[in-house]
Design a protein around this motif. Structure first.
Motif, PDB file in Angstrom:
ATOM      1  N   SER A 193      28.008  87.514  41.802  1.00 50.98           N
ATOM      2  CA  SER A 193      28.453  88.835  42.259  1.00 50.98           C
ATOM      3  C   SER A 193      27.447  89.905  41.887  1.00 50.98           C
ATOM      4  O   SER A 193      27.122  90.780  42.688  1.00 50.98           O
ATOM      5  N   TRP A 228      25.383  92.155  44.377  1.00 49.04           N
ATOM      6  CA  TRP A 228      25.561  93.609  44.266  1.00 49.04           C
ATOM      7  C   TRP A 228      24.196  94.300  44.213  1.00 49.04           C
ATOM      8  O   TRP A 228      23.955  95.288  44.899  1.00 49.04           O
ATOM      9  N   LEU A 230      37.609  97.194  50.057  1.00 53.01           N
ATOM     10  CA  LEU A 230      36.569  97.512  51.030  1.00 53.01           C
ATOM     11  C   LEU A 230      37.136  98.355  52.177  1.00 53.01           C
ATOM     12  O   LEU A 230      36.553  99.365  52.572  1.00 53.01           O
ATOM     13  N   ILE A 270      32.959  98.440  43.744  1.00 53.63           N
ATOM     14  CA  ILE A 270      33.318  97.186  44.424  1.00 53.63           C
ATOM     15  C   ILE A 270      32.983  95.992  43.537  1.00 53.63           C
ATOM     16  O   ILE A 270      33.743  95.031  43.457  1.00 53.63           O
ATOM     17  N   LEU A 271      31.853  96.086  42.837  1.00 50.61           N
ATOM     18  CA  LEU A 271      31.473  95.000  41.922  1.00 50.61           C
ATOM     19  C   LEU A 271      32.531  94.793  40.853  1.00 50.61           C
ATOM     20  O   LEU A 271      32.929  93.653  40.555  1.00 50.61           O
ATOM     21  N   HIS A 303      35.360  93.051  42.313  1.00 56.23           N
ATOM     22  CA  HIS A 303      35.022  91.643  42.500  1.00 56.23           C
ATOM     23  C   HIS A 303      35.212  90.873  41.201  1.00 56.23           C
ATOM     24  O   HIS A 303      35.805  89.794  41.188  1.00 56.23           O
TER      25      HIS A 303
END
Lengths: 317, 297
Positions: free
Chosen positions: A10, A14, A237, A294-295, A298
């Motif tokens: 990830s 990223w 997202l 977003i990371l 995740h």
């Protein structure tokens, strides 16, 4: 081990995504206008040059190193201050909306499933399906118009619908942002539950006379949970994508609003003006913040999937 | 039980198709889209946009054109665009998905592409790319627009195709075909495609809805497919859309919503109903195929 590998992957992706966006943001944008003597626009010439592209990176780097800041947004604010201010404003709405959307969505999904056994089944799933099909800005506009009309009729208190400096704005923003994730999660949850219902372990549980409620919460959800958690990424997202539009609709001056302004120059231009982004540092900083968010999501969902999977992930994936 | 979503979806789509094909012949439509710059009635002079009335059922736009006629006539362009973008997307996605199901390299490519895009909100990516000067000023903006909108979600569609094909590849009838020495093209045509078709049709219908949704969002931030640079004096130019498709009417939504509520509202209504139509069709087709082939779609 699987978890560490997943997280590492990830982080690498990223970094790649961020580099890609920064690369596009820093594409040289100087154009030469072709115009008549009177300055009437005829056409534009554009030539990409790799040296210039590299120079953009270098100049940005030296600017940040020399000034030890990201530059000024306006005479009153530095870019850094604007970022902190707007990210705070957006975080105030995005994080609650995410949590509401996710958990209420799962509850709605369970409710839809339980309702589907009765004759009112279509109400639950139908409403989920209907709201999922409606574009969210349609819901936003409809809500805005209804609230304005209700206020005119004296049936509702005055609610501030536009802007970002009121508590009303924050609440309305949370409501708008919650809608899509909520119904999305409801659809996912009820279909995940449905997939489990025919399986042997459920039949066994039923044959032992366990109550339906117990079966759903104890037996089905324990297994459906993994499928549900995986969709956490997706709703984040979509929510961030909608954030740009919804903040524009409601004039909410958050990160989405400024981010879009920073990367898209809008529909007008003047002959002779350059097409450079006014504040590349702002655009890049937002890029890193959005993708980092977003990371984090995740990683959270990777850990959650790992924790809630009873068997070793290596076997299954 | 009858297939209500399919029935309702096809009915709604036929209405839109009638608008698209014969919109300008309908009795309540002003086919010339005449401007009406001033209107005199008992309360005096008024200037456009006119609110909904006997004369303009849904009101008019800023140059006095009847909004209902505008929407009805704009249907053709909207539908063509949506089908073009979604069609192009599938044209790319089906070979990509098939390749990913068969070759490790393409699988890796597809996975990384999807993983990469899962960090970038789609609308932001589109705005960023369309803002680049060589696209912004391009004379072929139309092709760029179609291309970019098709490509942003090509990975998602390809992944759907790939997972279905991977699932099929271990089934008995495929193994039987492999042992009997069927060649690659026949393999796809005779053994994979019949099982892929229901999935492609249902997700294509849903994608039509998604494309329209994205187009409408882009309309709000004034990114259009056709545009003209109109001088606003002093060397400044404004990017005005010359298209008749629905999203164009959303370009000044942020101002309109305060005063000319009907313009954005009815436009968004037309868009929302069309999106629902596509989703209804998708759901209806899913049920239809499920019943016909007893297939898990």
């Amino acid at each position: 081990m699987e978890l560490v590998k997943g997280i590492l992957k990830s982080v690498i992706i990223w970094a790649l995504a961020s580099v890609l966006i920064v690369f596009i943001i820093l594409i040289p944008r100087d154009v030469s206008y072709i115009s008549t003597d009177a300055g009437v626009f005829v056409d534009v010439e554009y030539e990409y040059s790799f040296e210039k592209h590299v120079a953009q990176f270098v100049s940005l780097y030296t600017f940040i190193i020399e000034n030890k800041s990201l530059g000024n947004f306006s005479p009153d604010y530095t870019v850094g201050e604007i970022i902190i201010k707007t990210v705070k404003l957006s975080a105030m709405t995005v994080i609650p909306a995410l949590l509401f959307g996710y958990f209420l969505g799962i509850l709605k999904g369970i409710f839809d499933h339980r309702l589907s056994i009765s004759k009112w089944g279509f109400v639950g799933k139908g409403s989920t399906w209907f709201f999922l099909s409606l574009p969210d800005f349609f819901i936003v506009i409809t809500l805005q118009i209804i609230l304005m009309d209700l206020f005119h009729m004296g049936l509702a208190p005055h609610i501030d619908l536009f802007g970002s400096d009121d508590r009303d704005n924050v609440i309305m923003q949370i409501v708008y942002l919650t809608i899509y994730p909520l119904f999305y999660m409801a659809a996912i949850t009820s279909s995940a539950i449905e997939e489990e219902t025919g399986k042997d372990y459920i039949r066994t549980a039923r044959s032992k006379g366990i109550r339906e409620k117990m079966i759903v919460y104890r037996h089905i959800l324990a297994n459906a949970r993994i499928k549900i958690i995986r969709h956490f990424n997706t709703i984040v997202l979509y929510m961030l994508s909608n954030l740009f539009i919804i903040e524009r609709f409601t004039d909410y001056r958050g990160a989405g609003y400024y981010f879009l302004n920073a990367v898209y120059l809008g529909p007008s231009f003047a002959v002779g003006s350059n097409r450079n982004l006014a504040m590349p540092t702002l655009a890049i900083a937002y890029t890193l913040i959005f993708t980092a968010f977003i990371l984090i999501v995740h990683i959270i969902s990777l850990v959650a999937v790992y924790k809630s999977t009873p068997y070793d992930l290596g076997d299954k994936l | 039980m009858r297939n209500i979503p399919l029935l309702l979806g096809s009915m709604l789509l036929s209405i839109y198709m009638i608008f698209a094909v014969g919109g300008s012949y309908l009795p309540f439509v002003d086919s010339e889209l005449k401007d009406e710059v001033m209107r005199r009635d008992e309360s005096g002079l008024s200037i456009p946009p006119y609110p909904p009335s006997e004369k303009n059922w849904l009101g008019s736009d800023k140059s006095g054109r009847d909004l209902l006629s505008l929407l009805v006539i704009g249907t053709r362009e909207t539908l063509i665009l949506v089908f073009l973008i979604a069609g192009f997307r599938y044209l790319l996605a089906i070979p990509l998905g098939a390749a990913a199901a068969n070759f490790k390299f393409f699988r890796w490519l597809l996975d990384s592409w999807n993983y990469l895009l899962s960090f970038i909100p789609p609308i932001f990516l589109v705005a960023l790319i369309i803002g680049l000067p060589f696209i912004y000023f391009s004379k072929n903006l139309f092709f760029w627009y179609v291309f970019i909108l098709a490509i942003v979600e090509v990975g998602r569609v390809a992944e759907i195709i790939r997972s279905q094909m991977s699932e099929l590849s271990v089934r008995d009838f495929v193994e039987a075909a492999v042992t009997s020495g069927t060649n690659k093209s026949n393999m796809f045509k005779r053994h994979y495609w019949p099982h892929l078709r229901p999935l492609v049709f249902t997700s294509f219908a849903a994608d039509l809805g998604r494309v329209l949704f994205l187009m409408a969002q882009l309309g709000v931030i004034q990114i259009f497919v056709y545009r003209e640079f109109v001088s606003t004096l002093g060397g400044a130019y404004q990017n005005i859309s010359t298209s008749l498709s629905y999203p164009v009417l959303l370009q000044s939504i942020l101002r309109d919503i305060w005063v000319h509520t009907w313009i954005p509202y009815y436009t968004v209504l037309f868009i929302a109903v069309l999106i629902i139509t596509f989703f209804l069709l998708s759901e209806g087709l899913k049920r239809y195929f499920k019943r016909k082939f007893r297939m898990m779609v």
